[in-house]
Design a protein around this motif. Structure first.
Motif, PDB file in Angstrom:
ATOM      1  N   ARG A  80       0.841  -1.218   0.000  1.00  0.00           N
ATOM      2  CA  ARG A  80       0.000   0.000   0.000  1.00  0.00           C
ATOM      3  C   ARG A  80       0.870   1.259   0.000  1.00  0.00           C
ATOM      4  O   ARG A  80       0.551   2.248  -0.666  1.00  0.00           O
ATOM      5  CB  ARG A  80      -0.917   0.003   1.225  1.00  0.00           C
ATOM      6  CG  ARG A  80      -2.022  -1.051   1.165  1.00  0.00           C
ATOM      7  CD  ARG A  80      -3.127  -0.746   2.161  1.00  0.00           C
ATOM      8  NE  ARG A  80      -4.149  -1.788   2.128  1.00  0.00           N
ATOM      9  CZ  ARG A  80      -4.182  -2.821   2.973  1.00  0.00           C
ATOM     10  NH1 ARG A  80      -3.273  -2.930   3.926  1.00  0.00           N
ATOM     11  NH2 ARG A  80      -5.130  -3.737   2.861  1.00  0.00           N
ATOM     12  N   ALA A  81       1.949   1.209   0.774  1.00  0.00           N
ATOM     13  CA  ALA A  81       2.846   2.376   0.807  1.00  0.00           C
ATOM     14  C   ALA A  81       3.468   2.616  -0.563  1.00  0.00           C
ATOM     15  O   ALA A  81       3.642   3.760  -1.001  1.00  0.00           O
ATOM     16  CB  ALA A  81       3.934   2.157   1.858  1.00  0.00           C
ATOM     17  N   PHE A  82       3.785   1.516  -1.269  1.00  0.00           N
ATOM     18  CA  PHE A  82       4.343   1.669  -2.628  1.00  0.00           C
ATOM     19  C   PHE A  82       3.323   2.326  -3.553  1.00  0.00           C
ATOM     20  O   PHE A  82       3.650   3.238  -4.316  1.00  0.00           O
ATOM     21  CB  PHE A  82       4.747   0.288  -3.175  1.00  0.00           C
ATOM     22  CG  PHE A  82       4.977   0.284  -4.654  1.00  0.00           C
ATOM     23  CD1 PHE A  82       6.127   0.857  -5.195  1.00  0.00           C
ATOM     24  CD2 PHE A  82       4.040  -0.273  -5.524  1.00  0.00           C
ATOM     25  CE1 PHE A  82       6.326   0.870  -6.575  1.00  0.00           C
ATOM     26  CE2 PHE A  82       4.236  -0.265  -6.892  1.00  0.00           C
ATOM     27  CZ  PHE A  82       5.383   0.311  -7.419  1.00  0.00           C
ATOM     28  N   ILE A  83       2.089   1.857  -3.468  1.00  0.00           N
ATOM     29  CA  ILE A  83       1.042   2.426  -4.344  1.00  0.00           C
ATOM     30  C   ILE A  83       0.849   3.908  -4.027  1.00  0.00           C
ATOM     31  O   ILE A  83       0.746   4.743  -4.939  1.00  0.00           O
ATOM     32  CB  ILE A  83      -0.281   1.650  -4.164  1.00  0.00           C
ATOM     33  CG1 ILE A  83      -0.128   0.234  -4.709  1.00  0.00           C
ATOM     34  CG2 ILE A  83      -1.425   2.384  -4.856  1.00  0.00           C
ATOM     35  CD1 ILE A  83      -1.294  -0.680  -4.396  1.00  0.00           C
ATOM     36  N   GLU A  84       0.811   4.218  -2.743  1.00  0.00           N
ATOM     37  CA  GLU A  84       0.635   5.613  -2.366  1.00  0.00           C
ATOM     38  C   GLU A  84       1.809   6.458  -2.871  1.00  0.00           C
ATOM     39  O   GLU A  84       1.630   7.563  -3.404  1.00  0.00           O
ATOM     40  CB  GLU A  84       0.520   5.740  -0.848  1.00  0.00           C
ATOM     41  CG  GLU A  84       0.273   7.190  -0.422  1.00  0.00           C
ATOM     42  CD  GLU A  84       0.112   7.340   1.073  1.00  0.00           C
ATOM     43  OE1 GLU A  84       0.622   6.466   1.809  1.00  0.00           O
ATOM     44  OE2 GLU A  84      -0.486   8.327   1.506  1.00  0.00           O
ATOM     45  N   SER A  85       2.992   5.905  -2.735  1.00  0.00           N
ATOM     46  CA  SER A  85       4.193   6.633  -3.142  1.00  0.00           C
ATOM     47  C   SER A  85       4.194   6.915  -4.641  1.00  0.00           C
ATOM     48  O   SER A  85       4.380   8.053  -5.080  1.00  0.00           O
ATOM     49  CB  SER A  85       5.424   5.812  -2.752  1.00  0.00           C
ATOM     50  OG  SER A  85       6.552   6.252  -3.462  1.00  0.00           O
ATOM     51  N   ILE A  86       3.942   5.885  -5.445  1.00  0.00           N
ATOM     52  CA  ILE A  86       4.042   6.078  -6.900  1.00  0.00           C
ATOM     53  C   ILE A  86       2.857   6.895  -7.425  1.00  0.00           C
ATOM     54  O   ILE A  86       3.000   7.684  -8.360  1.00  0.00           O
ATOM     55  CB  ILE A  86       4.168   4.720  -7.640  1.00  0.00           C
ATOM     56  CG1 ILE A  86       4.706   4.952  -9.054  1.00  0.00           C
ATOM     57  CG2 ILE A  86       2.859   3.952  -7.670  1.00  0.00           C
ATOM     58  CD1 ILE A  86       5.183   3.701  -9.744  1.00  0.00           C
ATOM     59  N   THR A  87       1.698   6.748  -6.780  1.00  0.00           N
ATOM     60  CA  THR A  87       0.538   7.543  -7.198  1.00  0.00           C
ATOM     61  C   THR A  87       0.779   9.025  -6.924  1.00  0.00           C
ATOM     62  O   THR A  87       0.485   9.884  -7.761  1.00  0.00           O
ATOM     63  CB  THR A  87      -0.730   7.076  -6.445  1.00  0.00           C
ATOM     64  OG1 THR A  87      -0.905   5.684  -6.675  1.00  0.00           O
ATOM     65  CG2 THR A  87      -1.953   7.827  -6.923  1.00  0.00           C
ATOM     66  N   ALA A  88       1.324   9.291  -5.752  1.00  0.00           N
ATOM     67  CA  ALA A  88       1.556  10.692  -5.390  1.00  0.00           C
ATOM     68  C   ALA A  88       2.712  11.290  -6.179  1.00  0.00           C
ATOM     69  O   ALA A  88       2.716  12.483  -6.503  1.00  0.00           O
ATOM     70  CB  ALA A  88       1.831  10.802  -3.893  1.00  0.00           C
TER      71      ALA A  88
END
Lengths: 300, 242
Positions: free
Chosen positions: A41-49
């Motif tokens: 989830r942190a990866f998704i949040e990171s790349i999305t942001a």
């Protein structure tokens, strides 16, 4: 350890496939072991942001930013043009919308002045996306300064610029703090009128202020150059004789009252002949004397 | 005239706390970049087209306006500093994000209307806010104008997550070598596909994927890595697991 890394790496790779269009659906976080879901989830949040942020861009300093030229002045002019066109059609064909040079020179917020139906409305522009109902609290002081500097201003149009400008007309009383009753609390200034499109706001205000008392178009004024230059001799003579006759009728001396009061149509006609003759060309004294003698003879 | 008339108060709390102002401006800058030139799913890099290298060569501007991210940031910074502190509800950070979004949208709305030429800035590259409405398979993608608001969440949460993105950028600059940094930025920030990056650098897409993954592991192992799972606060509004 290797397995843990492998499954997370596979998840990330699958998510990149999804972002690159190679997969229709993103991988499901819940398919991972519970211990790895947080990292996924942190990866998704990171790349999305991070997507869209330019890592190489260098932000200018605040001094450099404030020194940049404005981008909005042209669009304020567009607003003025639109309002002029609309008001000339809907309110007053003689509407003028001119740059507010005086306000600009004084560093005040007003940018343009609208003059229509004998009223003067100043425009205070606001950025396109502004919520005027909220930003009025921040700009009330600027608008109050405009009213203070220009007592001849009947109101201020507080309007956004852009493709679909919105606005509300602000009166002098609207930019003062108010005391609410019965609480007695001090309330910040707020818009009394509803925010609508700027052209409608202007039109409704002008029509509300000057309903039908003043016509939109003034009657034609007859200028001196259009007046018939040649006098009507008979009309002129009749008026003169009437004045003399009236004066005679009021005379206390009986002889004067009898003679002057008897002046009438005959005297007027003969007098008109004299005036008419004098209009065409210079009247020789001999001819003039002859007319006067004849006139005296008739009057006697 | 008009919009530029309100002066700045030299005692404005943000002008007296320059570190905070710099942090806020950094996030506003990132917000405007994301709104004006978003990278979307499908290997599509938003309206920025024709870049000749992975790092970009010029400051992109919106077609018809000559407005760039820096122009929009200048407008946003003015608006922020003109906002009276006694009218502030909440934090300056959240207000800053809202203002930055609005200014970017203003710039997008004005694009394509020919309001300003770009003759005065010939080095700038023109891009369109309407560009790339079709995906790589010909399927329809939401246009910039349609999608800008759908990604918006709570501004305070967005401020925090963008601040973390900027920390990640700084950490990558510090912890990765030049090649790995370039690949990481191209994939993670710019949204290039691994195949595109490989073609530019003469490597296979598999190799790019390996380098990217290794770089991510390096960063995650760093004590300052901002996206540690344990430190993340649940922010439903900004987590869009599309």
């Amino acid at each position: 350890m290797t397995s843990r890394h492998d499954s997370l790496r596979s998840f990330r790779s699958a998510y990149l496939d999804y972002l690159e269009g190679a997969r229709n659906e993103p991988p499901v976080v819940e398919d991972l072991p519970a211990a790895q879901r947080g990292a996924a989830r942190a990866f998704i949040e990171s790349i999305t942001a991070a997507r869209g942020v330019d890592p190489y861009a260098s932000r200018p300093s605040i001094e450099q930013l404030l020194a940049r030229p404005r981008q909005t002045d042209d669009r304020v002019g567009d607003l003025a043009d639109m309002l002029r066109d609309h008001l000339r059609t809907a309110v007053d064909s003689r509407t003028l919308v001119t740059p507010d040079v005086a306000a600009t020179a004084a560093g005040l917020a007003s940018a343009w002045v609208i003059q229509a139906r004998g009223m003067r409305l100043r425009i205070v522009p606001e950025a396109e996306s502004s919520e005027l109902s909220y930003t009025i609290a921040n700009r009330a002081e600027d608008i109050a300064q405009v009213f203070s500097a220009f007592p001849d201003s009947h109101a201020v149009l507080y309007a956004t610029i852009g493709e679909r400008p919105l606005g509300a007309v602000v009166d002098r009383g609207d930019v003062s703090n108010a005391i609410e009753t019965p609480s007695g609390e001090r309330r910040a200034p707020r818009l009394r009128r509803t925010v609508v499109d700027a052209a409608t706001a202007c039109e409704e205000w002008f029509i509300g202020m000057i309903p039908d008392l003043e016509p939109a178009s003034a009657p034609e004024v007859q200028l001196p150059t259009t007046v018939e230059p040649v006098l009507d001799p008979l009309h002129l003579a009749t008026e003169v004789v009437r004045e003399v006759s009236t004066a005679g009728s009021r005379a206390r001396i009986e002889a004067k009252r009898d003679s002057w009061g008897a002046f009438g149509v005959q005297e007027a006609q003969l007098l008109a002949v004299i005036v008419e003759a004098a209009q065409d060309e210079p009247l020789p004294e001999a001819v003039y004397r002859a007319h006067v003698d004849k006139l005296a003879e008739i009057a006697a | 005239m008009g919009l530029s008339s309100p002066p700045f108060d030299p005692e404005h709390p943000l002008l007296t706390d320059r570190k905070r102002l710099d942090r806020i401006l950094d996030v506003m800058f990132a917000t405007i970049q994301k709104t004006l030139f978003p990278r979307r799913r499908g290997g599509v890099r938003g309206p920025v087209t024709g870049q000749s290298d992975l790092q970009g060569v010029a400051e992109p501007v919106l077609e018809g306006t000559g407005v760039s991210t820096e122009d929009a940031l200048a407008e946003a910074a003015r608006a922020l500093l003109q906002f009276r502190p006694d009218r502030l509800e909440g934090e300056w950070e959240a207000l800053a994000v809202r203002i930055a979004r609005n200014k970017a949208v203003d710039a997008l709305r004005a694009s394509g209307k020919g309001l300003r030429g770009t003759d005065h800035r010939p080095a700038l590259r023109l891009v369109s806010g309407d560009a790339e409405r079709e995906g790589p398979g010909g399927e329809r993608q939401p246009g910039v104008f349609e999608s800008i608001r759908s990604d918006w969440g709570d501004p305070e949460a967005e401020f925090l997550v963008l601040q973390d993105v900027l920390k990640l950028r700084d950490l990558a600059r510090e912890a990765l070598n030049d090649r790995d940094q370039e690949i990481f930025f191209a994939v993670h920030f710019h949204g290039y596909s691994r195949r595109e990056v490989g073609q530019r650098l003469g490597l296979t897409s598999q190799r790019i994927g390996q380098i990217y993954s290794k770089s991510l592991q390096t960063l995650e192992a760093h004590p300052d890595y901002p996206f540690k799972p344990a430190s993340r606060v649940e922010r439903p509004a900004t987590r869009r697991n599309r």
